[in-house]
Write a protein that holds these residues in place. Sequence first.
Motif, PDB file in Angstrom:
ATOM      1  N   PHE A  19      68.164  75.973   1.782  1.00 25.39           N
ATOM      2  CA  PHE A  19      66.792  76.226   1.357  1.00 25.39           C
ATOM      3  C   PHE A  19      65.853  75.657   2.413  1.00 25.39           C
ATOM      4  CE2 PHE A  19      68.085  72.185  -0.378  1.00 25.39           C
ATOM      5  CZ  PHE A  19      67.015  71.357  -0.119  1.00 25.39           C
ATOM      6  N   LEU A  20      64.649  76.168   2.449  1.00 28.39           N
ATOM      7  CA  LEU A  20      63.639  75.696   3.397  1.00 28.39           C
ATOM      8  C   LEU A  20      62.504  75.027   2.648  1.00 28.39           C
ATOM      9  CD1 LEU A  20      63.242  78.707   5.845  1.00 28.39           C
ATOM     10  CD2 LEU A  20      64.178  76.474   6.373  1.00 28.39           C
ATOM     11  N   ILE A  21      62.028  73.941   3.211  1.00 27.76           N
ATOM     12  CA  ILE A  21      60.819  73.298   2.706  1.00 27.76           C
ATOM     13  C   ILE A  21      59.891  73.082   3.904  1.00 27.76           C
ATOM     14  CG2 ILE A  21      61.962  72.202   0.734  1.00 27.76           C
ATOM     15  CD1 ILE A  21      61.940  69.580   2.334  1.00 27.76           C
ATOM     16  N   PRO A  22      58.601  72.925   3.675  1.00 28.23           N
ATOM     17  CA  PRO A  22      57.669  72.769   4.794  1.00 28.23           C
ATOM     18  C   PRO A  22      57.958  71.563   5.688  1.00 28.23           C
ATOM     19  CG  PRO A  22      56.475  73.289   2.798  1.00 28.23           C
ATOM     20  CD  PRO A  22      57.902  73.049   2.393  1.00 28.23           C
ATOM     21  N   PHE A  23      58.716  70.585   5.186  1.00 29.32           N
ATOM     22  CA  PHE A  23      58.968  69.390   5.979  1.00 29.32           C
ATOM     23  C   PHE A  23      60.232  69.488   6.827  1.00 29.32           C
ATOM     24  CE2 PHE A  23      55.975  68.170   2.754  1.00 29.32           C
ATOM     25  CZ  PHE A  23      55.027  67.509   3.508  1.00 29.32           C
ATOM     26  N   ASN A  24      60.941  70.635   6.806  1.00 29.61           N
ATOM     27  CA  ASN A  24      62.022  70.823   7.780  1.00 29.61           C
ATOM     28  C   ASN A  24      61.749  72.018   8.702  1.00 29.61           C
ATOM     29  OD1 ASN A  24      62.849  72.964   6.119  1.00 29.61           O
ATOM     30  ND2 ASN A  24      64.602  71.862   5.299  1.00 29.61           N
ATOM     31  N   ILE A  25      60.482  72.401   8.753  1.00 26.08           N
ATOM     32  CA  ILE A  25      59.998  73.410   9.700  1.00 26.08           C
ATOM     33  C   ILE A  25      58.994  72.707  10.610  1.00 26.08           C
ATOM     34  CG2 ILE A  25      58.719  75.560   9.953  1.00 26.08           C
ATOM     35  CD1 ILE A  25      59.686  76.256   7.076  1.00 26.08           C
ATOM     36  N   ILE A  26      59.174  72.840  11.919  1.00 28.26           N
ATOM     37  CA  ILE A  26      58.302  72.166  12.875  1.00 28.26           C
ATOM     38  C   ILE A  26      57.342  73.169  13.503  1.00 28.26           C
ATOM     39  CG2 ILE A  26      58.243  70.797  15.019  1.00 28.26           C
ATOM     40  CD1 ILE A  26      59.532  69.405  12.528  1.00 28.26           C
ATOM     41  N   VAL A  27      56.068  72.800  13.528  1.00 30.63           N
ATOM     42  CA  VAL A  27      55.052  73.581  14.253  1.00 30.63           C
ATOM     43  C   VAL A  27      54.923  72.918  15.615  1.00 30.63           C
ATOM     44  CG1 VAL A  27      52.661  74.375  14.320  1.00 30.63           C
ATOM     45  CG2 VAL A  27      53.827  74.129  12.112  1.00 30.63           C
ATOM     46  N   LYS A  28      55.375  73.634  16.646  1.00 28.04           N
ATOM     47  CA  LYS A  28      55.336  73.076  17.998  1.00 28.04           C
ATOM     48  C   LYS A  28      53.902  73.085  18.511  1.00 28.04           C
ATOM     49  CE  LYS A  28      58.466  76.067  19.435  1.00 28.04           C
ATOM     50  NZ  LYS A  28      59.455  76.754  20.290  1.00 28.04           N
ATOM     51  N   GLU A  29      53.668  72.401  19.619  1.00 27.57           N
ATOM     52  CA  GLU A  29      52.320  72.313  20.183  1.00 27.57           C
ATOM     53  C   GLU A  29      51.753  73.682  20.540  1.00 27.57           C
ATOM     54  OE1 GLU A  29      52.879  69.311  23.262  1.00 27.57           O
ATOM     55  OE2 GLU A  29      51.908  67.866  21.924  1.00 27.57           O
ATOM     56  N   ASN A  30      52.619  74.663  20.835  1.00 29.69           N
ATOM     57  CA  ASN A  30      52.153  76.016  21.150  1.00 29.69           C
ATOM     58  C   ASN A  30      51.989  76.867  19.887  1.00 29.69           C
ATOM     59  OD1 ASN A  30      54.778  76.600  20.422  1.00 29.69           O
ATOM     60  ND2 ASN A  30      55.372  77.454  22.393  1.00 29.69           N
ATOM     61  N   LYS A  31      52.077  76.244  18.714  1.00 24.57           N
ATOM     62  CA  LYS A  31      51.905  76.865  17.387  1.00 24.57           C
ATOM     63  C   LYS A  31      53.063  77.780  16.992  1.00 24.57           C
ATOM     64  CE  LYS A  31      47.845  75.089  16.424  1.00 24.57           C
ATOM     65  NZ  LYS A  31      47.902  73.862  17.145  1.00 24.57           N
ATOM     66  N   LYS A  32      54.178  77.717  17.715  1.00 20.90           N
ATOM     67  CA  LYS A  32      55.371  78.453  17.308  1.00 20.90           C
ATOM     68  C   LYS A  32      56.198  77.558  16.395  1.00 20.90           C
ATOM     69  CE  LYS A  32      55.357  81.763  20.840  1.00 20.90           C
ATOM     70  NZ  LYS A  32      55.670  83.103  20.783  1.00 20.90           N
ATOM     71  N   ILE A  33      57.099  78.186  15.661  1.00 19.63           N
ATOM     72  CA  ILE A  33      57.908  77.501  14.658  1.00 19.63           C
ATOM     73  C   ILE A  33      59.290  77.172  15.211  1.00 19.63           C
ATOM     74  CG2 ILE A  33      59.101  77.920  12.458  1.00 19.63           C
ATOM     75  CD1 ILE A  33      56.208  77.430  11.996  1.00 19.63           C
ATOM     76  N   ALA A  34      59.823  76.031  14.805  1.00 13.72           N
ATOM     77  CA  ALA A  34      61.212  75.664  15.086  1.00 13.72           C
ATOM     78  C   ALA A  34      61.783  75.039  13.817  1.00 13.72           C
ATOM     79  CB  ALA A  34      61.292  74.684  16.248  1.00 13.72           C
ATOM     80  N   LEU A  35      63.083  75.180  13.639  1.00 20.84           N
ATOM     81  CA  LEU A  35      63.737  74.588  12.467  1.00 20.84           C
ATOM     82  C   LEU A  35      64.339  73.248  12.852  1.00 20.84           C
ATOM     83  CD1 LEU A  35      65.474  77.738  10.956  1.00 20.84           C
ATOM     84  CD2 LEU A  35      63.302  76.710  10.311  1.00 20.84           C
ATOM     85  N   LEU A  36      64.074  72.259  12.039  1.00 23.18           N
ATOM     86  CA  LEU A  36      64.555  70.909  12.266  1.00 23.18           C
ATOM     87  C   LEU A  36      66.074  70.879  12.258  1.00 23.18           C
ATOM     88  CD1 LEU A  36      63.098  68.146  12.499  1.00 23.18           C
ATOM     89  CD2 LEU A  36      63.458  67.883  10.055  1.00 23.18           C
ATOM     90  N   ASN A  37      66.649  70.094  13.142  1.00 22.79           N
ATOM     91  CA  ASN A  37      68.085  69.851  13.124  1.00 22.79           C
ATOM     92  C   ASN A  37      68.339  68.793  12.047  1.00 22.79           C
ATOM     93  OD1 ASN A  37      70.732  69.200  13.509  1.00 22.79           O
ATOM     94  ND2 ASN A  37      70.503  68.544  15.620  1.00 22.79           N
ATOM     95  N   LEU A  38      68.847  69.210  10.909  1.00 21.01           N
ATOM     96  CA  LEU A  38      68.995  68.307   9.766  1.00 21.01           C
ATOM     97  C   LEU A  38      70.128  67.312   9.933  1.00 21.01           C
ATOM     98  CD1 LEU A  38      68.407  70.877   6.890  1.00 21.01           C
ATOM     99  CD2 LEU A  38      66.773  69.264   7.884  1.00 21.01           C
ATOM    100  N   LYS A  39      71.013  67.512  10.901  1.00 18.70           N
ATOM    101  CA  LYS A  39      72.137  66.611  11.102  1.00 18.70           C
ATOM    102  C   LYS A  39      71.797  65.419  11.987  1.00 18.70           C
ATOM    103  CE  LYS A  39      75.709  70.036  10.359  1.00 18.70           C
ATOM    104  NZ  LYS A  39      76.853  70.750  10.925  1.00 18.70           N
ATOM    105  N   THR A  40      70.671  65.469  12.675  1.00 15.87           N
ATOM    106  CA  THR A  40      70.288  64.388  13.580  1.00 15.87           C
ATOM    107  C   THR A  40      69.713  63.222  12.791  1.00 15.87           C
ATOM    108  OG1 THR A  40      69.809  65.996  15.301  1.00 15.87           O
ATOM    109  CG2 THR A  40      68.841  63.833  15.570  1.00 15.87           C
TER     110      THR A  40
END
Length: 95
Positions: A69-90
């Motif tokens: 499942f996705l929640i807003p706190f495991n989606i990263i807004v990069k400085e260029n305003k593009k999206i990346a998914l957090l590496n949950l295992k780190t």
Amino acid sequence: MRQNYEVMRLIRQNSDCHIIMDTVRGETLGEFILRNPKITKEQFFQWMIQIIKEMECIEKSKAMDEYRFLIPFNIIVKENKKIALLNLKTKSNQK
């Protein structure tokens, strides 16, 4: 608050998808929305398209165990305003 996050970088090659880890500077989508509660429809739909493409790639790579499942706190807004998914295992991302 912007900081460095370890994220999954998804590489598409023909019909395959490979995941590598990357570090990006940004903030979680949850934090971004709290600071910018009135995002445009265009920005919202651009992000949704990005997220759908990322999830399709994750599914092809068989790495779905991480993202049930996705929640807003495991989606990263990069400085260029593009999206990346957090590496949950780190461990550094598990604060």
